[in-house]
Design a protein around this motif. Structure first.
Motif, PDB file in Angstrom:
ATOM      1  N   UNK A   1      13.348 -60.387  74.712  1.00 56.75           N
ATOM      2  CA  UNK A   1      12.257 -60.551  73.753  1.00 56.75           C
ATOM      3  C   UNK A   1      11.307 -59.356  73.697  1.00 56.75           C
ATOM      4  N   UNK A   2      11.191 -58.601  74.768  1.00 55.58           N
ATOM      5  CA  UNK A   2      10.287 -57.442  74.780  1.00 55.58           C
ATOM      6  C   UNK A   2      10.977 -56.153  74.334  1.00 55.58           C
ATOM      7  N   UNK A   3      12.261 -56.249  73.985  1.00 58.41           N
ATOM      8  CA  UNK A   3      12.991 -55.029  73.600  1.00 58.41           C
ATOM      9  C   UNK A   3      12.397 -54.424  72.323  1.00 58.41           C
ATOM     10  N   UNK A   4      12.114 -53.117  72.353  1.00 56.52           N
ATOM     11  CA  UNK A   4      11.596 -52.462  71.147  1.00 56.52           C
ATOM     12  C   UNK A   4      12.695 -52.305  70.103  1.00 56.52           C
ATOM     13  N   UNK A   5      12.339 -52.602  68.870  1.00 61.01           N
ATOM     14  CA  UNK A   5      13.318 -52.584  67.782  1.00 61.01           C
ATOM     15  C   UNK A   5      12.740 -51.920  66.538  1.00 61.01           C
ATOM     16  N   UNK A   6      13.636 -51.634  65.627  1.00 63.42           N
ATOM     17  CA  UNK A   6      13.276 -51.164  64.290  1.00 63.42           C
ATOM     18  C   UNK A   6      13.814 -52.196  63.306  1.00 63.42           C
ATOM     19  N   UNK A   7      12.972 -52.606  62.380  1.00 61.55           N
ATOM     20  CA  UNK A   7      13.347 -53.551  61.327  1.00 61.55           C
ATOM     21  C   UNK A   7      13.304 -52.796  60.005  1.00 61.55           C
TER      22      UNK A   7
END
Length: 138
Positions: A74-80
């Motif tokens: 859940x804390x993983x950094x992502x790009x949307x």
């Protein structure tokens, strides 16, 4: 940032948590990267579909359960990315899962979510099918 996407982000802020808006230039570059990877392919890496879910008949809680079950913290950094709107954000996976139904509209949106590491991709397709891909180095 597309005004309609901006409005969705404001509506979802309480679920999404903190996020950073990508510049239009960065969103375009990210979209170009996706096209290069998925359409044209690259000799050094490819993405293999690991999971697929037709969400047409699923309640939002069932979709969240499926998204939470993917091997993503859940804390993983992502790009949307909303590639058709030339819009994107940086956020955390958990925030996007909590707000997915505010951020993705069936029958109108193709939303791509990817790990900032590039290790995986998640497609939220306008046809109400979600697909999860993992990177395989060749």
């Amino acid at each position: 940032m597309n005004p309609a996407i901006q409005e969705r982000l404001e509506t979802a802020r309480h679920l999404l948590g903190s996020y950073d808006i990508l510049s239009e230039k960065t969103a375009q570059a990210e979209s170009a990267w996706l096209i290069t990877i998925l359409v044209h392919g690259r000799s050094e890496e490819r993405y293999i579909q690991q999971a697929r879910r037709d969400v047409r008949d699923d309640a939002p809680s069932g979709v969240r359960e499926w998204l939470t079950g993917l091997p993503i913290g859940p804390a993983e950094p992502i790009i949307v990315l909303w590639s058709d709107s030339r819009s994107g954000i940086r956020a955390t996976y958990g925030g996007v899962v909590a707000a997915y139904d505010e951020l993705w509209y069936p029958s109108s949106d193709d939303v791509w979510i990817r790990a900032t590491s590039g290790d995986w991709l998640l497609e939220l397709c306008h046809e109400e099918v979600f697909r999860f891909f993992k990177r395989e180095r060749v």
